[in-house]
Design a protein around this motif. Structure first.
Motif, short mmCIF file in Angstrom:
data_model
loop_
_atom_site.label_atom_id
_atom_site.label_comp_id
_atom_site.label_asym_id
_atom_site.label_seq_id
_atom_site.Cartn_x
_atom_site.Cartn_y
_atom_site.Cartn_z
N GLY A 27 -11.85 -16.06 26.37
CA GLY A 27 -13.74 -15.82 25.54
C GLY A 27 -13.39 -14.87 24.66
O GLY A 27 -12.48 -14.55 24.31
N GLN A 76 -15.39 -11.94 22.73
CA GLN A 76 -16.05 -11.19 22.82
C GLN A 76 -16.55 -10.53 21.05
O GLN A 76 -15.92 -10.06 20.78
N PRO A 109 -23.38 -8.33 22.67
CA PRO A 109 -24.62 -9.73 22.53
C PRO A 109 -25.48 -9.27 21.88
O PRO A 109 -26.20 -10.02 21.60
N GLY A 131 -24.68 -11.62 19.92
CA GLY A 131 -23.07 -12.34 20.27
C GLY A 131 -24.10 -14.15 19.62
O GLY A 131 -23.38 -15.64 20.03
N LEU A 184 -20.62 -15.62 20.77
CA LEU A 184 -20.45 -15.69 22.21
C LEU A 184 -18.93 -16.11 22.68
O LEU A 184 -20.46 -16.72 23.16
N ASN A 239 -18.86 -16.29 26.89
CA ASN A 239 -17.99 -15.64 27.61
C ASN A 239 -17.35 -16.89 29.22
O ASN A 239 -17.24 -17.55 29.30
N ILE A 293 -16.13 -16.18 31.64
CA ILE A 293 -16.58 -16.35 33.33
C ILE A 293 -17.66 -17.40 33.50
O ILE A 293 -17.46 -18.46 34.38
N VAL A 294 -18.24 -18.04 32.62
CA VAL A 294 -19.53 -18.42 32.21
C VAL A 294 -18.74 -19.68 32.26
O VAL A 294 -19.34 -20.72 32.59
N ASP A 300 -13.41 -10.89 32.62
CA ASP A 300 -13.95 -9.53 31.97
C ASP A 300 -14.49 -10.78 30.99
O ASP A 300 -14.64 -12.04 31.00
N GLY A 301 -15.10 -9.95 29.38
CA GLY A 301 -15.49 -10.29 28.38
C GLY A 301 -14.19 -11.16 27.55
O GLY A 301 -14.68 -11.91 27.13
N ASP A 302 -13.32 -11.18 28.05
CA ASP A 302 -12.26 -11.15 27.07
C ASP A 302 -11.38 -12.32 27.81
O ASP A 302 -10.82 -13.51 27.01
#
Ligand SMILES: [Zn+2]
Length: 407
Positions: A222, A224, A227, A230, A234, A236, A238-239, A271-273
Motif C-alpha cells: 500500500g 500509507q 486519510p 489521502g 492513499l 489501501n 487490503i481493499v 494493514d495500511g502498509d
C-alpha cells in the motif's frame, strides 16, 4: 469379534496426538508424528513384517513377503497417513457406544451431542458399535482407522498362513492433512505396481477421481498517507486484494457442489502498509483449473491497471491433479477393488472426491493409487465417529483385494 485387536489398536493410536503443523519447515512437520511413526515401525517388526524401513520423507515402509508358490504375483500396496487434521488433538478420549439404536442423539459432553437431526447419516448405523470423541477433540479416525485396519489385515495374514497371497507393500506417512506428505513418495523403493490409500470415507466409497488443485498467494503493497490528505495518493492494500477477489466469478465452496469447481479465499491479513491473502482454486478438469488460474491472473492485472504502479503481486502454484486423468487408462486397481466390494456385498460409490488424497499425488508419481473406505464420518472435528462394523468391513476389503490379486 472378527478381528480381535482392531478396536484396541485403533483406540491406542487415536489417543496419541499426531497433529501435523502447517507452519513448520521440517519434514515431517511435527516431532509427534516422527515419534508415532517410530512406534509403528516397531510394531510392524514385532508382528512379523519384513524390510521395515523409514524413508527420508518420514514414511515407514514394510513388506509382507509372498507365500510359497505365490512369488510371481504382482505386488500391490496399502497406504495410510498418521497425522490428524488441524483441530484440538490434546488428550483424545475415544468413547465406545455399543448397539446404537440409529435414532437417538449421542451425548458427547454436556454441550456437544451427535444428533441424527443434524447428521441424518447416523440412521445408517442402527445396531453398530460407534466410537466417538468426548466432544472436546477430533477422533483422528482420519486416518488412524486406516492405520489400524491395514496393520490388522497384515497381522491376520501372518496368523493365517493357509491364506496364500502375493507380496504386499505397506506404507504409513506424515503430513497428509497439510497436503505435502506424499510429495516425494518413493514409488520405486515401495515396490508395488499399484496401491490403495485406506483413508477417511464412508462404507462403500471407492475414490479414484479428485479435484485438480492450485494455490495462490496475493501480496499487496500500500501507500500509507493520512486519510485527511489521502485523495489521489492513499492506496489501501487490503481493499486492492478485496477488489481483485470480487472480480472473480461467484463460485465459492458455499455455493458449488457436484462437479463444479471453486475459488476459496482462505485468509486475508494486513494493514495500511501491506496485506497478504491466500486462495485455493479447485476444478475437476485440468484445463478448467488452467482457465481459473488465468481468470485470477486477469483480475489481479485489472486491479493493478487502476494504479500508477503494480500494487498486487500474484504467485500461483499447482498442488495436485485429478488422478482420474491417469487412472482412466489404468483401471486394473479400480476394477480389483470393485470386485472385492461386490464379493463382500458392498455397493461401490465412485463419486469424485471434492478434495484430494495422497493417492492423487502418488498416482502422478507413477503408481496408480485409488482410495478405499475406512468406515468413519464427520472427519476433522468433534463430531467425528467410526463404526466398528464398517472398520471390520474395511479389513475384509483389504484381505479380499489381496485374495483376488493372488488367485
Ligand atoms: Zn485422511
Amino acid at each position: 469379534m472378527k478381528y480381535e485387536k482392531l478396536v484396541d489398536r485403533f483406540i491406542g493410536y487415536a489417543k496419541i496426538n499426531t497433529r501435523s503443523n502447517e507452519a513448520s519447515k521440517t519434514v515431517p512437520s511435527d516431532p509427534k508424528e516422527v515419534a508415532f511413526l517410530k512406534k509403528l515401525s516397531e510394531e510392524l517388526t514385532q508382528i512379523g513384517l519384513s524390510d521395515v524401513r523409514t524413508m527420508p520423507d518420514g514414511y515407514v515402509f514394510a513388506k509382507l513377503p509372498a507365500s510359497k508358490g505365490k512369488e510371481t504375483v504382482t505386488p500391490i500396496g496399502f497406504i495410510s497417513h498418521v497425522d490428524t487434521a488441524d483441530f484440538n488433538s490434546e488428550n483424545i478420549q475415544p468413547q465406545i457406544h455399543e448397539n446404537y439404536d440409529g435414532q437417538s442423539a449421542i451425548k458427547l459432553s454436556d454441550s456437544v451431542s451427535l444428533d441424527p437431526a443434524v447428521f441424518p447419516n447416523l440412521h445408517n448405523y442402527k445396531g453398530h458399535t460407534l466410537i466417538t470423541t468426548d466432544g472436546t477433540t477430533l477422533l483422528g479416525a482420519d486416518d488412524k482407522a486406516g492405520v489400524a485396519e491395514i496393520i490388522t489385515a497384515m497381522s491376520y495374514l501372518l496368523d493365517h498362513p493357509e491364506m496364500l497371497h502375493g507380496e504386499i507393500e505397506i506404507a504409513f506417512g506424515p503430513d497428509e492433512e497439510i497436503g505435502i506428505g506424499a510429495d516425494h513418495f518413493d514409488t520405486k523403493n515401495f515396490g508395488a505396481k499399484f496401491a490403495y490409500t485406506v483413508d477417511g470415507a464412508i462404507k462403500g466409497e471407492l475414490q479414484w477421481a479428485t479435484f485438480s488443485a492450485s494455490a495462490a498467494t496475493i501480496k499487496a503493497k500500500g501507500t500509507q498517507v493520512h486519510p485527511s490528505s489521502g485523495y489521489g495518493k492513499l492506496i489501501n492494500p487490503i481493499v486492492a486484494i478485496i477488489d481483485a477477489f470480487n472480480l472473480l466469478p461467484n463460485e465459492r465452496p458455499e455455493n458449488t457442489r457436484g462437479d463444479e469447481g471453486y475459488y476459496y479465499l482462505l485468509d486475508l491479513n494486513g494493514d495500511g502498509d501491506s496485506a497478504e491473502a491466500h486462495l485455493i482454486i479447485r476444478d475437476f478438469k485440468r484445463d478448467g483449473l488452467k482457465q481459473r488460474k488465468q481468470i485470477l491472473a486477469d483480475a489481479v492485472k485489472q486491479v493493478n491497471a487502476q494504479y500508477s504502479h503494480p500494487v498486487l503481486d500474484l504467485n500461483q502454484y499447482d498442488q495436485y491433479y485429478n488422478m482420474a486423468d491417469v487412472l482412466k487408462d489404468h483401471l486394473e486397481s479400480v476394477k480389483l477393488a470393485e470386485a472385492a466390494y461386490k464379493e463382500l456385498g458392498i455397493t461401490p460409490n465412485e463419486a469424485p472426491v471434492r478434495g484430494g488424497t495422497d493417492g492423487s499425488k502418488i498416482t502422478f508419481l507413477g503408481m496408480p493409487t485409488p482410495n478405499i473406505f475406512t468406515g468413519a464420518e464427520n472427519l476433522h472435528g468433534p463430531y467425528e465417529f467410526a463404526s466398528v462394523q464398517d472398520m471390520e468391513l474395511a479389513v475384509d476389503v483389504v484381505l479380499k483385494i489381496i485374495a483376488l490379486q493372488s488367485k
